[in-house]
Scaffold this active site. Structure first.
Site, PDB file in Angstrom:
ATOM      1  N   ALA A  22       0.461   1.464  12.251  1.00  0.00           N
ATOM      2  CA  ALA A  22       1.885   1.392  12.534  1.00  0.00           C
ATOM      3  C   ALA A  22       2.586   2.643  12.030  1.00  0.00           C
ATOM      4  CB  ALA A  22       2.485   0.145  11.877  1.00  0.00           C
ATOM      5  N   VAL A  24       6.357   3.894  10.339  1.00  0.00           N
ATOM      6  CA  VAL A  24       7.428   3.318   9.527  1.00  0.00           C
ATOM      7  C   VAL A  24       8.676   4.186   9.664  1.00  0.00           C
ATOM      8  CG1 VAL A  24       8.123   2.536   7.244  1.00  0.00           C
ATOM      9  CG2 VAL A  24       5.720   2.428   7.912  1.00  0.00           C
ATOM     10  N   ASP A 133      -5.829  -5.457   1.207  1.00  0.00           N
ATOM     11  CA  ASP A 133      -5.756  -3.999   1.357  1.00  0.00           C
ATOM     12  C   ASP A 133      -4.975  -3.377   0.195  1.00  0.00           C
ATOM     13  OD1 ASP A 133      -6.373  -1.598   2.541  1.00  0.00           O
ATOM     14  OD2 ASP A 133      -4.663  -1.614   3.902  1.00  0.00           O
TER      15      ASP A 133
END
Length: 721
Positions: A22, A24, A133
């Site tokens: 992704a 940001v 993670d």
């Protein structure tokens, strides 16, 4: 995306980061007027329905978490093929940047950060959410030093296909737990293993396992032991090393039972009585899949260690064997044994040759692979039978990215074929992010000092000044923008600095009324000073009129908001006397027009013009005077352009009521004069002055009137011709 209004609510301002999955962005929540961080799914995943479903489900689960050490998730949405998550915006840096900048960290700082991460994990695990993670990239450190864990739920949404698709997830292999590396189901203890690696990296400045590929790193998690923290950094207390050793056990059963247990251990690890505690030891059980060495079975001695002899039966049996062996073999048996012996000898020779072939390895010379790309170096080494071992990627000034600048064995060194050598490859210089210098954070001098700490030379910092409503000297703009990467060695920095508000022209206030002057001050963006209206008496300014303005003269440059004082007339001083003097005037020829012009002087000023009047017969004219103790009054009478009379009015006489008043000699006009008066008077020589000095009876000629005026003047005034 920049400038796009996402979901009709979030105005995208700038990109602030991104990973393999992704991007940001920083955005403005228009509805709540606050900054937010928006994570937008990369386009390559928008067609993976299973991924999207898990992505949204886990993001919604993360939104249920509420903890001071967890980045809050505000919203999850979709606009077309854009899938996004709206999160709390943290102004600061991630832990990875801090580690790269100044690792190893101080022990107390590292323990404080790890404690807050453990607290966040405890809250998440209590709510049945596993991060999966945990790494420095997902740990944000705010400007106040507060720790925020982000990407809860996102790691769970990574499918097996994304492991090789995204550099972000591949990078996470350095923090994988062994069970994660095996691909089996991971639980809460996997997060604790990853946290142990983060603590290890904070305190040593390096990772416990490195390799030339993600697979090799994953295998090291499964098979190898890491260098113990205190062997790398002796300043680490034993109590803190014990936490790392326990959290990083390959067997999950030997780790902490929960994040809360690890948190308690972290919170007490720096107590004086714990700093020198004994090192933790573990029973090193071998993995059932590991290679084992099985010892050979040795033949038992036929005679025991005590030297006892064989039994009688054994002896008899032995004798029978000897008798059998003493018998001469037949011819066929002899041939058989010879054949077997030859076969055994040939087999043994073959085995010896084979073993020798395996054991004996030819030596080769190490070639020079410096200044080659990693691909070229690998190919060059493989030509002589050498493989590439560990590949360290470290930036080196003057060496292009991806070029080998160091090899573990020098050119010409003799090594066995199949040996490996390690290479060091230059990476791109990691550029820092531009700090936020505007918005009231820094003055120009402070901003320059901050940039110099990042290695920016002062001669590459340009100062542009402009007027604004900010304080003078405050940084109001910057290029490059905040959080953008830049090269301190080459990029030019432009700082836009406020000169304060632009000056305005001072309006003229003198001559205005007090109310009009106050309004003019406010309209100009100025302020009336405290007690800024002063009263002052005046002979020449009427009451309520502004006499002076201070400290700025009309038309001068004034900064907005400056304070102004005005002096307003309060009228004549208390000692002033207002006196009306009746001035006698006569025409040059009785019955004919004469133009009378009067000039006067008093405390208000010299040679003031009273005005002009046309007369045809003797009369009085009223002149208003203002007298002061140091200023008498006077009146000049001009008739037809020539000065005829001068009168002085003394302040003392006016105060005492003894001002001499000249009389006006008059005569009765003849009928003709009465009927032909050009002024329209009805025969009254005292027109307009019937209340003073009644007319004498009888005819009076011009010389008589003039003479009487002269005598009157000599009695009460000086007469100047």
């Amino acid at each position: 995306m920049i400038g796009h209004e996402l979901g009709g609510r979030y105005q995208i301002i700038e990109r602030i980061g991104g990973g393999g999955m992704a991007l940001v962005y920083r955005a403005q929540d228009i509805l709540l007027n606050r900054n937010v961080a928006i994570k937008v799914l990369r386009q390559q995943f928008v067609n993976d329905e299973e991924f999207i479903r898990r992505f949204r489900r886990e993001a919604q689960s993360a939104a249920s978490l509420s903890h001071p050490n967890i980045v809050s998730v505000y919203d999850v949405g979709q606009e077309g093929d854009v899938h996004y998550i709206v999160m709390e915006y943290i102004e600061g840096r991630n832990l990875n940047e801090i580690i790269k900048e100044r690792a190893p960290l101080q022990v107390d700082e590292a323990v404080r950060i790890a404690s807050q991460i453990a607290d966040a994990l405890d809250h998440a695990h209590t709510n049945h959410i596993i991060h999966r993670d945990i790494k420095p990239h997902n740990i944000l450190i705010g400007r106040n030093g507060w720790v925020k864990v982000t990407d809860f739920g996102i790691a769970r949404a990574v499918s097996s296909t994304t492991i090789t698709q995204t550099g972000s997830v591949i990078g996470s292999v350095h923090y994988f737990s062994p069970e994660h590396a095996k691909g089996v189901t991971t639980g809460e203890k996997s997060d604790l293993y990853s946290l142990g690696i983060v603590l290890y990296q904070m305190l040593t400045g390096r990772l416990p396992f490195l390799g030339e590929s993600p697979i090799s790193v994953a295998l090291k998690h499964l098979q190898e032991h890491f260098d113990e923290p205190r062997s790398v950094n002796p300043m680490i207390p034993q109590s803190v090393e014990n936490i790392i050793l326990k959290s990083m056990r390959k067997n999950p059963g030997e780790r902490y039972e929960s994040a809360k247990e690890m948190l308690r251990d972290l919170e007490t690890s720096l107590l004086p009585e714990r700093r020198t505690e004994n090192k933790l030891t573990f029973v090193e059980d071998e993995d059932e899949d590991s290679t084992r060495v099985v010892p050979a079975i040795k033949p038992q001695n036929r005679q025991n260690s005590g030297g006892s002899k064989l039994s009688r039966d054994d002896q008899g049996s032995d004798e029978r064997q000897k008798q059998k062996s003493n018998k001469k073999p037949t011819g066929n048996k002899t041939k058989l044994w010879v054949g077997i012996t030859l076969i055994v000898i040939v087999a043994m020779l073959g085995i010896a040759w084979y073993v020798n072939k395996l054991v004996t390895v030819e030596e080769v010379k190490v070639p020079n692979v410096l200044n080659m790309s990693i691909e070229q170096a690998t190919e060059e080494l493989s030509k002589v039978g050498i493989v590439v071992g560990n590949v360290a990627q470290v930036y080196k000034e003057g060496v292009d990215e991806g070029i080998v600048y160091e090899q573990s064995k020098s050119e010409g060194t003799a090594v066995k074929e199949g040996s490996s050598i390690d290479l060091t490859v230059s990476t791109a210089k990691e550029l820092p992010q531009m700090p936020m210098l505007m918005g009231g954070t820094y003055t120009y001098e402070e901003a320059v000092a901050q940039l110099e700490q990042l290695g920016v030379s002062k001669d590459r910092i340009r100062k542009d000044e402009e007027n604004s409503d900010k304080d003078t000297g405050e940084v109001i703009g910057q290029t490059p923008d905040a959080n953008a990467t830049f090269n301190p060695d080459t990029d030019q920095i432009i700082l836009k600095v406020s000169k304060g508000p632009a000056n305005i022209k001072m309006p003229k206030l003198e001559g205005l009324t007090q109310a009009a002057a106050v309004k003019a001050i406010e309209d100009a963006g100025l302020k009336l000073a405290k007690d800024g209206i002063k009263q002052k008496s005046s002979y020449d300014k009427p009451s309520g009129e502004v006499m002076e303005q201070w400290p700025y003269a009309p038309g001068g440059d004034v900064a907005p908001g400056s304070e102004v004082t005005i002096f307003v007339s309060s009228g004549y001083p208390s000692e002033a006397i207002e006196y009306t003097f009746e001035v006698p005037v006569v025409p040059s020829t009785d019955g004919q027009k004469s133009k009378i012009h009067i000039i006067y002087g008093d405390a208000r000023g010299e040679n003031q013009d009273w005005g002009t009047r046309t007369i045809t017969k003797p009369q009085y004219i009223s002149v208003d005077l203002v007298l002061a103790p140091n200023k008498d009054g006077y009146v000049y009478v001009n008739r037809d352009g020539a000065l005829t009379d001068t009168y002085k009015v003394s302040y003392i006489d006016a105060k005492q009521g003894t001002v001499p008043q000249p009389s006006l000699p008059v005569t009765n006009p003849t009928p003709d004069e009465s009927n032909n008066d050009p002024n329209g008077n009805n025969g009254d020589n005292n027109s307009g002055n019937n209340d003073q000095n009644p007319p004498d009876t009888g005819m009076v000629n011009k010389s008589k009137i003039t003479g009487r005026l002269a005598k009157a003047d000599m009695k009460g005034s000086k007469h100047h011709n």
